[in-house]
Design a protein around this motif. Structure first.
Motif, PDB file in Angstrom:
ATOM      1  N   TYR A 259      24.594  16.633 -13.750  1.00  0.00           N
ATOM      2  CA  TYR A 259      23.144  16.487 -13.596  1.00  0.00           C
ATOM      3  C   TYR A 259      22.544  15.783 -14.818  1.00  0.00           C
ATOM      4  O   TYR A 259      22.896  16.078 -15.969  1.00  0.00           O
ATOM      5  CB  TYR A 259      22.471  17.854 -13.440  1.00  0.00           C
ATOM      6  N   VAL A 260      21.606  14.868 -14.564  1.00  0.00           N
ATOM      7  CA  VAL A 260      20.843  14.214 -15.621  1.00  0.00           C
ATOM      8  C   VAL A 260      19.390  14.102 -15.175  1.00  0.00           C
ATOM      9  O   VAL A 260      19.085  14.184 -13.973  1.00  0.00           O
ATOM     10  CB  VAL A 260      21.391  12.802 -15.937  1.00  0.00           C
ATOM     11  N   ASP A 261      18.479  13.922 -16.158  1.00  0.00           N
ATOM     12  CA  ASP A 261      17.084  13.680 -15.798  1.00  0.00           C
ATOM     13  C   ASP A 261      16.848  12.170 -15.709  1.00  0.00           C
ATOM     14  O   ASP A 261      17.794  11.376 -15.769  1.00  0.00           O
ATOM     15  CB  ASP A 261      16.147  14.350 -16.800  1.00  0.00           C
ATOM     16  N   ALA A 262      15.578  11.786 -15.578  1.00  0.00           N
ATOM     17  CA  ALA A 262      15.253  10.372 -15.395  1.00  0.00           C
ATOM     18  C   ALA A 262      15.667   9.532 -16.597  1.00  0.00           C
ATOM     19  O   ALA A 262      15.863   8.307 -16.466  1.00  0.00           O
ATOM     20  CB  ALA A 262      13.754  10.215 -15.122  1.00  0.00           C
ATOM     21  N   ASN A 263      15.783  10.161 -17.764  1.00  0.00           N
ATOM     22  CA  ASN A 263      16.170   9.429 -18.970  1.00  0.00           C
ATOM     23  C   ASN A 263      17.669   9.507 -19.254  1.00  0.00           C
ATOM     24  O   ASN A 263      18.133   9.039 -20.293  1.00  0.00           O
ATOM     25  CB  ASN A 263      15.400   9.978 -20.174  1.00  0.00           C
ATOM     26  N   GLY A 264      18.411  10.121 -18.361  1.00  0.00           N
ATOM     27  CA  GLY A 264      19.848  10.217 -18.546  1.00  0.00           C
ATOM     28  C   GLY A 264      20.302  11.363 -19.411  1.00  0.00           C
ATOM     29  O   GLY A 264      21.479  11.435 -19.784  1.00  0.00           O
ATOM     30  N   ASN A 265      19.408  12.293 -19.746  1.00  0.00           N
ATOM     31  CA  ASN A 265      19.772  13.438 -20.575  1.00  0.00           C
ATOM     32  C   ASN A 265      20.365  14.551 -19.710  1.00  0.00           C
ATOM     33  O   ASN A 265      20.014  14.715 -18.539  1.00  0.00           O
ATOM     34  CB  ASN A 265      18.553  13.967 -21.332  1.00  0.00           C
ATOM     35  N   PHE A 266      21.243  15.360 -20.304  1.00  0.00           N
ATOM     36  CA  PHE A 266      21.840  16.470 -19.583  1.00  0.00           C
ATOM     37  C   PHE A 266      20.772  17.483 -19.170  1.00  0.00           C
ATOM     38  O   PHE A 266      19.921  17.868 -19.986  1.00  0.00           O
ATOM     39  CB  PHE A 266      22.885  17.191 -20.435  1.00  0.00           C
ATOM     40  N   VAL A 267      20.831  17.922 -17.919  1.00  0.00           N
ATOM     41  CA  VAL A 267      20.003  19.023 -17.423  1.00  0.00           C
ATOM     42  C   VAL A 267      20.858  19.893 -16.543  1.00  0.00           C
ATOM     43  O   VAL A 267      21.961  19.513 -16.137  1.00  0.00           O
ATOM     44  CB  VAL A 267      18.779  18.500 -16.623  1.00  0.00           C
ATOM     45  N   ASP A 268      20.334  21.105 -16.218  1.00  0.00           N
ATOM     46  CA  ASP A 268      21.054  21.951 -15.270  1.00  0.00           C
ATOM     47  C   ASP A 268      20.542  21.686 -13.865  1.00  0.00           C
ATOM     48  O   ASP A 268      19.758  20.757 -13.634  1.00  0.00           O
ATOM     49  CB  ASP A 268      20.918  23.428 -15.661  1.00  0.00           C
ATOM     50  N   ALA A 269      20.986  22.496 -12.922  1.00  0.00           N
ATOM     51  CA  ALA A 269      20.636  22.265 -11.512  1.00  0.00           C
ATOM     52  C   ALA A 269      19.135  22.391 -11.265  1.00  0.00           C
ATOM     53  O   ALA A 269      18.613  21.861 -10.273  1.00  0.00           O
ATOM     54  CB  ALA A 269      21.394  23.240 -10.625  1.00  0.00           C
ATOM     55  N   GLU A 270      18.389  23.083 -12.160  1.00  0.00           N
ATOM     56  CA  GLU A 270      16.933  23.243 -12.006  1.00  0.00           C
ATOM     57  C   GLU A 270      16.167  22.199 -12.820  1.00  0.00           C
ATOM     58  O   GLU A 270      14.933  22.222 -12.844  1.00  0.00           O
ATOM     59  CB  GLU A 270      16.501  24.650 -12.438  1.00  0.00           C
ATOM     60  N   GLY A 271      16.874  21.334 -13.531  1.00  0.00           N
ATOM     61  CA  GLY A 271      16.200  20.310 -14.310  1.00  0.00           C
ATOM     62  C   GLY A 271      15.912  20.699 -15.734  1.00  0.00           C
ATOM     63  O   GLY A 271      15.256  19.945 -16.459  1.00  0.00           O
ATOM     64  N   ASN A 272      16.370  21.864 -16.177  1.00  0.00           N
ATOM     65  CA  ASN A 272      16.150  22.291 -17.550  1.00  0.00           C
ATOM     66  C   ASN A 272      17.123  21.577 -18.488  1.00  0.00           C
ATOM     67  O   ASN A 272      18.299  21.386 -18.150  1.00  0.00           O
ATOM     68  CB  ASN A 272      16.351  23.808 -17.675  1.00  0.00           C
ATOM     69  N   ALA A 273      16.632  21.201 -19.694  1.00  0.00           N
ATOM     70  CA  ALA A 273      17.477  20.504 -20.657  1.00  0.00           C
ATOM     71  C   ALA A 273      18.697  21.361 -21.001  1.00  0.00           C
ATOM     72  O   ALA A 273      18.605  22.583 -21.141  1.00  0.00           O
ATOM     73  CB  ALA A 273      16.681  20.180 -21.921  1.00  0.00           C
ATOM     74  N   SER A 274      19.833  20.698 -21.116  1.00  0.00           N
ATOM     75  CA  SER A 274      21.083  21.407 -21.385  1.00  0.00           C
ATOM     76  C   SER A 274      21.803  20.718 -22.540  1.00  0.00           C
ATOM     77  O   SER A 274      21.781  19.486 -22.665  1.00  0.00           O
ATOM     78  CB  SER A 274      21.976  21.411 -20.139  1.00  0.00           C
ATOM     79  N   ALA A 275      22.446  21.526 -23.394  1.00  0.00           N
ATOM     80  CA  ALA A 275      23.216  20.968 -24.505  1.00  0.00           C
ATOM     81  C   ALA A 275      24.557  20.418 -24.042  1.00  0.00           C
ATOM     82  O   ALA A 275      25.174  19.613 -24.735  1.00  0.00           O
ATOM     83  CB  ALA A 275      23.434  22.036 -25.577  1.00  0.00           C
ATOM     84  N   GLU A 276      25.017  20.849 -22.900  1.00  0.00           N
ATOM     85  CA  GLU A 276      26.322  20.433 -22.392  1.00  0.00           C
ATOM     86  C   GLU A 276      26.179  19.867 -20.983  1.00  0.00           C
ATOM     87  O   GLU A 276      25.184  20.091 -20.291  1.00  0.00           O
ATOM     88  CB  GLU A 276      27.309  21.617 -22.378  1.00  0.00           C
ATOM     89  N   MET A 277      27.198  19.129 -20.583  1.00  0.00           N
ATOM     90  CA  MET A 277      27.258  18.592 -19.232  1.00  0.00           C
ATOM     91  C   MET A 277      27.367  19.723 -18.210  1.00  0.00           C
ATOM     92  O   MET A 277      28.189  20.626 -18.359  1.00  0.00           O
ATOM     93  CB  MET A 277      28.477  17.654 -19.109  1.00  0.00           C
TER      94      MET A 277
END
Length: 616
Positions: A402-420
């Protein structure tokens, strides 16, 4: 070279010299333990002078002088070999003058930092009651049935697998020894027998360190409002193995950095150090071994607090003083993609919208090089047809996360994540059957014909996974459907019979082999080589050994332990040279008792085994 029959050859720790018959030289005390101090042992050697006209040679055997050699006397010798820092080297242990052994025990020692990681049993004594103490490096063998074995002089007891540390100094010699007092030998009467030992060594070759690779760093882009604390991700680009790096965060004045959340992969394989005053983050491998992160793997999550008085706009977040090194301590190439914080004006009301979530794909490669190294220049078969890809394995693993619109890692709910966070289970595919060299380099003949240097013998082959050949669309579309590079494998190619590696077969090759045989087998000199280059030595041995010793084919022939250079190879090479270049016969070929052109030793014959059996 040859010596007269009235000369005696003796062994010392440094050189082997010829002395007159009225001289005796005992085994050097620097390398030999002697059970009985009042015994002296001399070595003698019968010699045979070889000429290019001979078709056979008299084998020489080394036996102890019959005087003062007690029943049960035996000599154990550790070989002197070359090695490379950071690699494993094979060290043979030989037996001489065995007069009957029913069992033995011996312990080995290596310098600090070196490790004996295992052994390979030799042919001196039968397998059976063998015990190996991996911690103390003790080997124990017992015939077990009360009978004794008389080993052939010069037979190999075992081969030690010695791990050379990466810190070993080039062009220095390190001892491999028997532990004093550890050797116990039982003779044919099961009584303790006398023995002597000769220690060995490992000479570290001066092999240049590989060229350093590269590593890239990506600083993420995030949005925030004055007073917010935002998490800025720092991730790794596709990278070569890295043993350590140091970076300094560059943030605008007034922006504060909190406690970093460090990536699990890097934390597991090394130690982070964070200096809040200089804003410098350092990572060093725990054991000096390099770590290869996956593409897009998180290095750290950087919490940045936006000042309350920050105006709306873009604020750069970058890296300075970027340095990295590989496992050899060499500085790697580095690249940086800076990020930013987009600061928006505070809103009195905040409407929370569902985050935009997408999935991205990355992959990892697991590739093992082929185990085969040498080919003839005239071999027109592909490497696969010639069994040149044995032991090779190739595997590709796909990850969807999962990634957000900027390509950053997020979880299935869209929360920022430190890991893939994987969107589905990783998919693994064995692609060994679809991995090979490109068509332009898929035979030894093509590689040889495309060479740029007249005397080139080493070639780096690139192996590719042909993605279009698999059914799974996820793997088929990797790299845009084009072949995907898996790795590079070095092979060596030469001309059959060309022992001096000048790309032709002539009398120089025969004379070189003859000189080699006289020095090694008759004068019993140490450190006799066909080529000063340690890698090309194996190729020269391979190309010069043209005479096929028919008695051991096809079931139990082993190139590593049974092939040798002698006068039969010399005569075969000179015969071929005379027919082809002196008599100028266009269709000159090797005789029926010699391997035909196009043959690769570990296989049977290029055209099959049956024709050879009909005319051996």
């Amino acid at each position: 070279e040859s010596v007269s029959s009235d000369e005696t050859t003796t062994l010392s720790s440094e050189t082997t010299e010829a002395v007159s018959s009225d001289e005796t030289t005992t085994l050097s005390s620097e390398t030999t333990e002697s059970v009985s101090s009042d015994e002296t042992t001399t070595l003698s050697s019968e010699t045979t002078t070889l000429t290019t006209e001979e078709t056979t040679t008299t084998e020489t055997t080394t036996t102890p002088n019959p005087i003062e050699v007690n029943p049960g006397h035996v000599v154990y010798q550790i070989d002197d070999v070359n090695g490379v820092a950071g690699l494993t080297v094979k060290v043979p242990v030989f037996v001489w003058w065995d007069e009957g052994t029913s069992g033995f025990e011996m312990q080995f020692a290596v310098p600090d930092g070196f490790k004996i990681s295992g052994y390979e049993w030799g042919d001196a004594y039968p397998e059976g009651a063998i015990a190996w103490n991996a911690e103390k490096y003790i080997i124990n063998w017992d015939k077990g049935d009360g009978e004794a074995v008389t080993a052939t002089p010069g037979a190999k007891i075992l081969t030690l697998l010695v791990d050379v540390p990466a810190t070993a100094t080039a062009e220095e010699t390190y001892p491999v020894t028997f532990v004093e007092g550890s050797v116990h030998v039982s003779d044919k009467e099961s009584q303790l027998a006398e023995y002597e030992t000769i220690d060995g060594s490992i000479f570290i070759l001066n092999v240049p360190a590989p060229q350093p690779g590269s590593i890239g760093f990506i600083v993420g882009t995030v949005d925030g409002q004055p007073g917010d604390t935002v998490n800025v991700p720092l991730t790794a680009l596709t990278t070569d193995p890295v043993a350590g790096f140091s970076i300094t965060l560059d943030v605008p004045d007034g922006f504060d950095i909190g406690d970093l959340q460090l990536g699990e992969g890097f934390s597991e394989h090394g130690t982070f150090t964070w200096d809040p005053d200089t804003k410098t983050l350092t990572w060093i491998s725990n054991d000096g071994q390099p770590y290869t992160p996956a593409a897009g793997e998180t290095i750290a999550i950087i919490p940045v607090t936006i000042p309350e008085n920050a105006e709306e706009g873009e604020y750069p977040i970058g890296l300075t003083n970027v340095k990295a090194n590989d496992e050899n301590g060499q500085e790697m190439k580095t690249s940086v993609i800076d990020g930013k914080i987009d600061v928006h004006a505070k809103e009195t009301t905040t409407v929370t919208e569902p985050p935009e979530i997408a999935t991205a794909t990355s992959y990892s490669i697991d590739w093992t090089e082929p185990g085969r190294k040498y080919y003839w220049s005239h071999d027109t078969r592909t490497f696969a047809e010639a069994n040149g890809l044995l032991e090779m394995s190739a595997k590709v693993t796909l990850y969807k996360y999962y990634v957000d619109a900027n390509g950053n890692f997020v979880d299935a709910e869209g929360n920022a994540s430190a890991e893939m966070v994987l969107a589905e289970a990783a998919k693994e595919l064995d692609v060994t059957a679809n991995t090979r060299t490109l068509e332009a380099t898929n035979t030894a003949e093509k590689v040889w014909n495309a060479r740029t240097d007249e005397h080139q013998h080493k070639y780096d082959l690139e192996f590719y996974f042909y993605t279009s050949e698999v059914e799974d669309p996820d793997f088929k579309n990797l790299n845009g459907g084009e072949p995907l590079l898996m790795g590079t494998h070095t092979i060596m190619i030469g001309v059959k019979g060309d022992a001096n590696l000048d790309d032709k077969v002539d009398s120089k090759d025969g004379n070189l082999i003859l000189e080699y045989f006289n020095k090694k087998e008759i004068l019993l000199l140490d450190e006799v080589h066909l080529n000063e280059d340690a890698e090309l030595e194996g190729l020269a041995q391979f190309l010069g050994n043209v005479y096929l010793h028919t008695g051991s084919y096809p079931d139990n022939y082993k190139w590593e332990t049974e092939a040798r250079l002698d006068s039969k190879d010399v005569n075969a090479i000179l015969t071929y040279f005379n027919i082809k270049d002196i008599l100028m016969v266009d269709d000159a070929s090797w005789t029926h008792s010699v391997v035909p052109v196009g043959y690769d030793f570990p296989d049977l014959f290029y055209h099959g085994w049956e024709p050879f059996k009909a005319n051996p």
